[in-house]
Design a protein around this motif. Structure first.
Motif, PDB file in Angstrom:
ATOM      1  N   ALA A 134      20.839 -34.777  50.352  1.00 53.65           N
ATOM      2  CA  ALA A 134      19.677 -34.720  49.456  1.00 53.65           C
ATOM      3  C   ALA A 134      20.070 -34.142  48.104  1.00 53.65           C
ATOM      4  O   ALA A 134      19.617 -34.617  47.056  1.00 53.65           O
ATOM      5  CB  ALA A 134      18.558 -33.898  50.089  1.00 53.65           C
ATOM      6  N   LYS A 135      20.919 -33.122  48.118  1.00 51.11           N
ATOM      7  CA  LYS A 135      21.393 -32.535  46.859  1.00 51.11           C
ATOM      8  C   LYS A 135      22.183 -33.562  46.045  1.00 51.11           C
ATOM      9  O   LYS A 135      21.998 -33.667  44.832  1.00 51.11           O
ATOM     10  CB  LYS A 135      22.245 -31.297  47.129  1.00 51.11           C
ATOM     11  CG  LYS A 135      21.429 -30.080  47.495  1.00 51.11           C
ATOM     12  CD  LYS A 135      22.250 -28.857  47.858  1.00 51.11           C
ATOM     13  CE  LYS A 135      23.480 -28.637  47.050  1.00 51.11           C
ATOM     14  NZ  LYS A 135      24.231 -27.443  47.424  1.00 51.11           N
ATOM     15  N   LEU A 136      23.058 -34.310  46.709  1.00 54.16           N
ATOM     16  CA  LEU A 136      23.833 -35.341  46.012  1.00 54.16           C
ATOM     17  C   LEU A 136      22.925 -36.417  45.436  1.00 54.16           C
ATOM     18  O   LEU A 136      23.106 -36.871  44.307  1.00 54.16           O
ATOM     19  CB  LEU A 136      24.856 -35.971  46.965  1.00 54.16           C
ATOM     20  CG  LEU A 136      26.001 -35.086  47.404  1.00 54.16           C
ATOM     21  CD1 LEU A 136      26.861 -35.816  48.432  1.00 54.16           C
ATOM     22  CD2 LEU A 136      26.837 -34.632  46.236  1.00 54.16           C
ATOM     23  N   PHE A 137      21.949 -36.823  46.238  1.00 51.63           N
ATOM     24  CA  PHE A 137      20.990 -37.836  45.808  1.00 51.63           C
ATOM     25  C   PHE A 137      20.243 -37.363  44.548  1.00 51.63           C
ATOM     26  O   PHE A 137      20.145 -38.084  43.559  1.00 51.63           O
ATOM     27  CB  PHE A 137      20.011 -38.094  46.950  1.00 51.63           C
ATOM     28  CG  PHE A 137      18.847 -38.972  46.596  1.00 51.63           C
ATOM     29  CD1 PHE A 137      18.973 -40.345  46.637  1.00 51.63           C
ATOM     30  CD2 PHE A 137      17.630 -38.423  46.247  1.00 51.63           C
ATOM     31  CE1 PHE A 137      17.894 -41.163  46.327  1.00 51.63           C
ATOM     32  CE2 PHE A 137      16.549 -39.227  45.938  1.00 51.63           C
ATOM     33  CZ  PHE A 137      16.681 -40.604  45.975  1.00 51.63           C
ATOM     34  N   ARG A 163      17.954 -51.339  43.016  1.00 46.74           N
ATOM     35  CA  ARG A 163      18.516 -50.201  43.747  1.00 46.74           C
ATOM     36  C   ARG A 163      17.751 -49.954  45.041  1.00 46.74           C
ATOM     37  O   ARG A 163      18.352 -49.799  46.105  1.00 46.74           O
ATOM     38  CB  ARG A 163      18.483 -48.939  42.892  1.00 46.74           C
ATOM     39  CG  ARG A 163      19.062 -47.720  43.632  1.00 46.74           C
ATOM     40  CD  ARG A 163      18.694 -46.417  43.009  1.00 46.74           C
ATOM     41  NE  ARG A 163      17.249 -46.244  42.978  1.00 46.74           N
ATOM     42  CZ  ARG A 163      16.641 -45.308  42.281  1.00 46.74           C
ATOM     43  NH1 ARG A 163      17.330 -44.460  41.542  1.00 46.74           N
ATOM     44  NH2 ARG A 163      15.328 -45.197  42.296  1.00 46.74           N
ATOM     45  N   ASP A 164      16.438 -49.943  44.940  1.00 45.09           N
ATOM     46  CA  ASP A 164      15.622 -49.689  46.125  1.00 45.09           C
ATOM     47  C   ASP A 164      15.819 -50.765  47.187  1.00 45.09           C
ATOM     48  O   ASP A 164      15.935 -50.466  48.372  1.00 45.09           O
ATOM     49  CB  ASP A 164      14.149 -49.564  45.748  1.00 45.09           C
ATOM     50  CG  ASP A 164      13.864 -48.325  44.910  1.00 45.09           C
ATOM     51  OD1 ASP A 164      14.758 -47.462  44.764  1.00 45.09           O
ATOM     52  OD2 ASP A 164      12.736 -48.225  44.386  1.00 45.09           O
ATOM     53  N   GLU A 205      17.599 -49.210  50.533  1.00 45.71           N
ATOM     54  CA  GLU A 205      16.562 -48.786  51.469  1.00 45.71           C
ATOM     55  C   GLU A 205      16.559 -49.713  52.674  1.00 45.71           C
ATOM     56  O   GLU A 205      16.660 -50.915  52.532  1.00 45.71           O
ATOM     57  CB  GLU A 205      15.195 -48.804  50.782  1.00 45.71           C
ATOM     58  CG  GLU A 205      14.100 -48.176  51.597  1.00 45.71           C
ATOM     59  CD  GLU A 205      12.783 -48.112  50.842  1.00 45.71           C
ATOM     60  OE1 GLU A 205      11.747 -48.291  51.485  1.00 45.71           O
ATOM     61  OE2 GLU A 205      12.805 -47.913  49.626  1.00 45.71           O
ATOM     62  N   ASN A 206      16.445 -49.108  53.841  1.00 46.70           N
ATOM     63  CA  ASN A 206      16.451 -49.882  55.071  1.00 46.70           C
ATOM     64  C   ASN A 206      15.390 -49.302  56.001  1.00 46.70           C
ATOM     65  O   ASN A 206      15.519 -48.170  56.458  1.00 46.70           O
ATOM     66  CB  ASN A 206      17.831 -49.837  55.728  1.00 46.70           C
ATOM     67  CG  ASN A 206      17.911 -50.719  56.945  1.00 46.70           C
ATOM     68  OD1 ASN A 206      17.051 -51.559  57.185  1.00 46.70           O
ATOM     69  ND2 ASN A 206      18.967 -50.540  57.718  1.00 46.70           N
ATOM     70  N   ASP A 229      24.501 -42.765  50.608  1.00 48.65           N
ATOM     71  CA  ASP A 229      25.791 -43.187  50.044  1.00 48.65           C
ATOM     72  C   ASP A 229      25.595 -44.358  49.089  1.00 48.65           C
ATOM     73  O   ASP A 229      26.148 -44.377  47.995  1.00 48.65           O
ATOM     74  CB  ASP A 229      26.767 -43.586  51.150  1.00 48.65           C
ATOM     75  CG  ASP A 229      27.262 -42.409  51.955  1.00 48.65           C
ATOM     76  OD1 ASP A 229      27.229 -41.269  51.437  1.00 48.65           O
ATOM     77  OD2 ASP A 229      27.677 -42.626  53.104  1.00 48.65           O
ATOM     78  N   CYS A 230      24.812 -45.328  49.500  1.00 48.70           N
ATOM     79  CA  CYS A 230      24.511 -46.484  48.652  1.00 48.70           C
ATOM     80  C   CYS A 230      23.800 -46.042  47.386  1.00 48.70           C
ATOM     81  O   CYS A 230      24.171 -46.434  46.286  1.00 48.70           O
ATOM     82  CB  CYS A 230      23.657 -47.491  49.421  1.00 48.70           C
ATOM     83  SG  CYS A 230      23.072 -48.879  48.426  1.00 48.70           S
ATOM     84  N   ASN A 231      22.783 -45.212  47.550  1.00 50.06           N
ATOM     85  CA  ASN A 231      22.013 -44.752  46.397  1.00 50.06           C
ATOM     86  C   ASN A 231      22.905 -44.006  45.426  1.00 50.06           C
ATOM     87  O   ASN A 231      22.833 -44.227  44.214  1.00 50.06           O
ATOM     88  CB  ASN A 231      20.864 -43.865  46.848  1.00 50.06           C
ATOM     89  CG  ASN A 231      19.942 -43.538  45.710  1.00 50.06           C
ATOM     90  OD1 ASN A 231      20.257 -42.689  44.883  1.00 50.06           O
ATOM     91  ND2 ASN A 231      18.809 -44.205  45.655  1.00 50.06           N
ATOM     92  N   TYR A 232      23.750 -43.131  45.925  1.00 50.54           N
ATOM     93  CA  TYR A 232      24.658 -42.375  45.062  1.00 50.54           C
ATOM     94  C   TYR A 232      25.584 -43.334  44.306  1.00 50.54           C
ATOM     95  O   TYR A 232      25.737 -43.225  43.094  1.00 50.54           O
ATOM     96  CB  TYR A 232      25.484 -41.385  45.889  1.00 50.54           C
ATOM     97  CG  TYR A 232      26.458 -40.602  45.055  1.00 50.54           C
ATOM     98  CD1 TYR A 232      26.040 -39.475  44.359  1.00 50.54           C
ATOM     99  CD2 TYR A 232      27.783 -40.994  44.951  1.00 50.54           C
ATOM    100  CE1 TYR A 232      26.919 -38.760  43.569  1.00 50.54           C
ATOM    101  CE2 TYR A 232      28.665 -40.282  44.171  1.00 50.54           C
ATOM    102  CZ  TYR A 232      28.238 -39.167  43.486  1.00 50.54           C
ATOM    103  OH  TYR A 232      29.114 -38.473  42.693  1.00 50.54           O
TER     104      TYR A 232
END
Length: 129
Positions: free
Chosen positions: A40-43, A80-81, A85-86, A93-96
């Motif tokens: 969550a912090k990375l995101f 991006r979403d 998103e799944n 990882d994908c979002n980052y």
């Protein structure tokens, strides 16, 4: 010219280190709670950097590219979403990764504008397609 190469090498090393940080940083945690908190912090950090790059580019871009950039960014958010998103869960990882790619693209455009070589077609380009 000689000073550009060390600076470029340092920047590339920083990007590689940032990716390695994201990929392995949360592996050291044993509980799912701690891993979730780490991810969550990375995101949130990648999202914060993305917003800063977007605002920086909006600050140097001229109309009509400045207005069109907003529409392009909204389209990118949908991309991006849809990509990360799944079933209501976000693949962090994908979002980052996707956030970092877009952040670097926006930063490159801002650098070009600051150098006086701002290209409206590149600012509003759907670089993810």
């Amino acid at each position: 010219m000689k000073t550009i190469f060390p600076a470029l090498a340092f920047a590339l090393l920083g990007l590689a280190a940032g990716n390695a940080y994201a990929q392995g940083e949360c592996d050291k945690y044993r509980t799912s709670y701690d891993k979730t908190y780490c991810f969550a912090k990375l995101f949130l950090e990648s999202d914060k950097e993305l917003n800063a790059a977007y605002n920086d580019l909006r600050g140097v871009a001229k109309e009509p590219a400045k207005s069109q950039l907003k529409q392009t960014q909204l389209q990118w958010i949908k991309h991006r979403d849809a990509s990360c998103e799944n079933s209501g869960s976000i693949n962090v990882d994908c979002n980052y990764r996707v956030n970092r790619e877009r952040t670097e693209y926006l930063r490159d455009r801002a650098r070009e504008c600051k150098a006086g070589t701002c290209r409206a077609d590149m600012i509003v380009k759907q670089s993810w397609n």
